[in-house]
Write a protein that holds these residues in place. Structure first.
Motif, PDB file in Angstrom:
ATOM      1  N   UNK A   1       0.903  -1.340   0.018  1.00 21.11           N
ATOM      2  CA  UNK A   1       0.036   0.164  -0.020  1.00 21.11           C
ATOM      3  C   UNK A   1       0.843   1.194  -0.116  1.00 21.11           C
ATOM      4  N   UNK A   2       1.921   1.235   0.776  1.00 18.62           N
ATOM      5  CA  UNK A   2       2.975   2.531   1.063  1.00 18.62           C
ATOM      6  C   UNK A   2       3.422   2.506  -0.612  1.00 18.62           C
ATOM      7  N   UNK A   3       3.877   1.418  -1.006  1.00 22.75           N
ATOM      8  CA  UNK A   3       4.652   1.522  -2.340  1.00 22.75           C
ATOM      9  C   UNK A   3       3.633   2.085  -3.459  1.00 22.75           C
ATOM     10  N   UNK A   4       2.417   1.514  -3.177  1.00 22.80           N
ATOM     11  CA  UNK A   4       1.417   1.981  -4.166  1.00 22.80           C
ATOM     12  C   UNK A   4       1.130   3.689  -4.235  1.00 22.80           C
ATOM     13  N   UNK A   5       1.094   4.012  -3.002  1.00 21.73           N
ATOM     14  CA  UNK A   5       0.757   5.624  -2.686  1.00 21.73           C
ATOM     15  C   UNK A   5       2.185   6.226  -3.307  1.00 21.73           C
TER      16      UNK A   5
ATOM     17  N   UNK B   1       4.404   9.753  -7.540  1.00 18.23           N
ATOM     18  CA  UNK B   1       5.508   9.925  -8.321  1.00 18.23           C
ATOM     19  C   UNK B   1       4.832   9.894  -9.910  1.00 18.23           C
ATOM     20  N   UNK B   2       3.908   9.139 -10.214  1.00 17.13           N
ATOM     21  CA  UNK B   2       3.174   9.506 -11.343  1.00 17.13           C
ATOM     22  C   UNK B   2       2.463  10.559 -11.459  1.00 17.13           C
ATOM     23  N   UNK B   3       1.957  11.180 -10.302  1.00 19.22           N
ATOM     24  CA  UNK B   3       1.445  12.743 -10.623  1.00 19.22           C
ATOM     25  C   UNK B   3       2.376  13.569 -10.878  1.00 19.22           C
ATOM     26  N   UNK B   4       3.621  13.508  -9.998  1.00 19.98           N
ATOM     27  CA  UNK B   4       4.627  14.278 -10.310  1.00 19.98           C
ATOM     28  C   UNK B   4       5.398  14.128 -11.571  1.00 19.98           C
ATOM     29  N   UNK B   5       5.487  13.162 -12.182  1.00 18.81           N
ATOM     30  CA  UNK B   5       5.794  12.716 -13.503  1.00 18.81           C
ATOM     31  C   UNK B   5       5.080  13.454 -14.271  1.00 18.81           C
TER      32      UNK B   5
END
Length: 157
Positions: A94-98, A103-107
């Motif tokens: 869950x932490x990794x998915x968050x 990171x996807x949003x920042x990317x």
């Protein structure tokens, strides 16, 4: 029995016969009792053997139950550890998915900024090209003016 010694021979013989008969009956009873005692001893031995076998069975059952309980406790502890490990792993997932989502949003934001910068860079390149062409034209005009000035100076002199 007193009469045995006090009575006549005929009476004594009858009493002796009676005593012998009684004696024989007692011997038969004693033999029957001995036989009964032997049977009871045999039964007792069988009962003792059965009791010993039953005690062994009970001990084996108890040992098996103890081993089963110990194995059950070990398995329960193992399951509990695995459940804890699964919970820890799920939390890490869950932490990794968050983090991946962030990171996807920042990317995505960085990609949008990069695309905007590329568009602006292209605009500046085009403006730069236009300015360079304008400078070349201006330089040509200046050269032409210079040549005209020189021609005018030569012709006026």
């Amino acid at each position: 029995m007193r009469s045995l010694f006090t009575s006549s021979n005929k009476g004594t013989k009858a009493e002796v016969d009676q005593l012998q008969t009684h004696n024989e009956e007692l011997r038969r009873e004693i033999d029957q009792l001995k036989s009964s005692i032997a049977q009871l001893r045999n039964q007792n031995t069988n009962i003792v053997s059965e009791c010993q076998e039953r005690e062994i069975e009970i001990k084996l059952q108890t040992d098996i139950q103890d081993k089963f309980r110990a194995r059950k406790d070990t398995l329960a502890l193992s399951v509990q550890e695995k459940e804890s490990s699964i919970e820890d792993t799920e939390k890490l997932i869950n932490d990794a998915e968050e983090k991946i989502g962030r990171l996807q949003n920042r990317t995505e934001i960085e990609n949008q900024k990069l695309s905007q910068a590329l568009r602006e860079s292209e605009l500046w390149r085009k403006k730069s090209d236009h300015l360079q062409q304008g400078l070349i034209l201006l330089s040509n005009v200046v050269d032409d003016l210079q040549q005209n000035k020189e021609k005018n100076l030569i012709s006026s002199s």
